[in-house]
Structure formats: structure tokens, C-alpha cells
Design a protein around this motif. Structure first.
Motif, PDB file in Angstrom:
ATOM      1  N   VAL A   5     -37.886  -0.760  34.363  1.00 27.89           N
ATOM      2  CA  VAL A   5     -37.907  -2.218  34.522  1.00 27.89           C
ATOM      3  C   VAL A   5     -36.493  -2.663  34.895  1.00 27.89           C
ATOM      4  O   VAL A   5     -35.552  -1.882  34.851  1.00 27.89           O
ATOM      5  N   THR A   6     -36.338  -3.936  35.237  1.00 26.93           N
ATOM      6  CA  THR A   6     -35.019  -4.453  35.590  1.00 26.93           C
ATOM      7  C   THR A   6     -34.232  -4.803  34.325  1.00 26.93           C
ATOM      8  O   THR A   6     -34.818  -5.039  33.268  1.00 26.93           O
ATOM      9  N   PRO A   7     -32.907  -4.867  34.428  1.00 27.93           N
ATOM     10  CA  PRO A   7     -32.102  -5.302  33.281  1.00 27.93           C
ATOM     11  C   PRO A   7     -32.500  -6.696  32.787  1.00 27.93           C
ATOM     12  O   PRO A   7     -32.483  -6.962  31.586  1.00 27.93           O
ATOM     13  N   ARG A   8     -32.878  -7.591  33.681  1.00 29.73           N
ATOM     14  CA  ARG A   8     -33.309  -8.927  33.292  1.00 29.73           C
ATOM     15  C   ARG A   8     -34.574  -8.852  32.431  1.00 29.73           C
ATOM     16  O   ARG A   8     -34.728  -9.586  31.465  1.00 29.73           O
ATOM     17  N   THR A   9     -35.480  -7.948  32.776  1.00 35.08           N
ATOM     18  CA  THR A   9     -36.699  -7.770  31.993  1.00 35.08           C
ATOM     19  C   THR A   9     -36.364  -7.276  30.592  1.00 35.08           C
ATOM     20  O   THR A   9     -36.972  -7.710  29.610  1.00 35.08           O
TER      21      THR A   9
ATOM     22  N   LEU B 230     -31.261   1.712  29.577  1.00 43.30           N
ATOM     23  CA  LEU B 230     -32.584   1.453  29.019  1.00 43.30           C
ATOM     24  C   LEU B 230     -33.539   0.942  30.090  1.00 43.30           C
ATOM     25  O   LEU B 230     -34.718   1.321  30.114  1.00 43.30           O
ATOM     26  N   SER B 231     -33.052   0.126  30.999  1.00 43.23           N
ATOM     27  CA  SER B 231     -33.923  -0.381  32.063  1.00 43.23           C
ATOM     28  C   SER B 231     -34.378   0.751  32.979  1.00 43.23           C
ATOM     29  O   SER B 231     -35.538   0.779  33.396  1.00 43.23           O
ATOM     30  N   ARG B 232     -33.503   1.711  33.263  1.00 45.10           N
ATOM     31  CA  ARG B 232     -33.916   2.868  34.066  1.00 45.10           C
ATOM     32  C   ARG B 232     -34.920   3.728  33.305  1.00 45.10           C
ATOM     33  O   ARG B 232     -35.883   4.229  33.875  1.00 45.10           O
ATOM     34  N   LEU B 233     -34.705   3.874  32.020  1.00 48.75           N
ATOM     35  CA  LEU B 233     -35.594   4.683  31.189  1.00 48.75           C
ATOM     36  C   LEU B 233     -37.004   4.086  31.129  1.00 48.75           C
ATOM     37  O   LEU B 233     -38.001   4.805  31.193  1.00 48.75           O
ATOM     38  N   LEU B 234     -37.098   2.753  31.033  1.00 49.01           N
ATOM     39  CA  LEU B 234     -38.387   2.083  30.928  1.00 49.01           C
ATOM     40  C   LEU B 234     -38.946   1.639  32.288  1.00 49.01           C
ATOM     41  O   LEU B 234     -40.026   1.044  32.343  1.00 49.01           O
TER      42      LEU B 234
END
Length: 81
Positions: free
Chosen positions: A22-26, A16-20
Motif C-alpha cells: 500500500v502507499t505510505p499515505r494509506t 511497512l507500506s512496501r511490505l503491505l
């Protein structure tokens, strides 16, 4: 992504972070703020989102607010003339 073989495809935090973009933390912060649909917790720590939930969220205009105005003192107005 091709999810046609899986009847109920899911996305991990990393996917999901790659899709959006953003970082995993975000992603985790967005969950805490309620900016994105709630994930399912698997095994106590692992978070999974259904692809259909994320697709519906993004199609309905639920793009995550990534550039919120930060609280703090206002900037000085004026500048070099």
C-alpha cells in the motif's frame, strides 16, 4: 527481510507500506482508523513499528481491510438483457 542482527528491529512507514503493498499515505490512514498496531513516535514526526508487533498482528489474522465498502447511494439493480 533479515533482521537477525538487530535485537529490536523496527519498520518505517516506507518499509511497512512496501511490505503491505500500500502507499505510505494509506499506512497513515490505517493508523488513524486503528486498523494496524500503533507505532512509536520518534523525534516528533517519525513513526516506527516493531517487527514483532507487525508479525503478530498479521499472523493473528489482522490483515488490514483494504477493500472496505464505500458509503453512498446503492447502485441501480438490473442491467442489460
Amino acid at each position: 527481510m533479515d533482521f537477525s542482527k538487530d535485537p529490536d528491529p523496527t519498520l518505517t512507514v516506507a518499509t511497512l507500506s512496501r511490505l503491505l503493498h500500500v502507499t505510505p499515505r494509506t499506512i497513515r490512514r490505517m493508523v488513524l482508523r486503528g486498523d494496524i498496531p500503533l507505532p512509536a513516535r520518534v523525534g516528533g514526526r517519525r513513526l516506527l513499528w516493531r517487527v514483532a508487533d507487525i508479525d503478530g498482528f498479521l499472523v493473528s489474522g489482522g490483515t488490514p481491510p483494504l477493500h472496505k465498502k464505500r458509503p453512498g447511494r446503492p447502485r441501480k439493480s438490473g442491467g442489460a438483457s
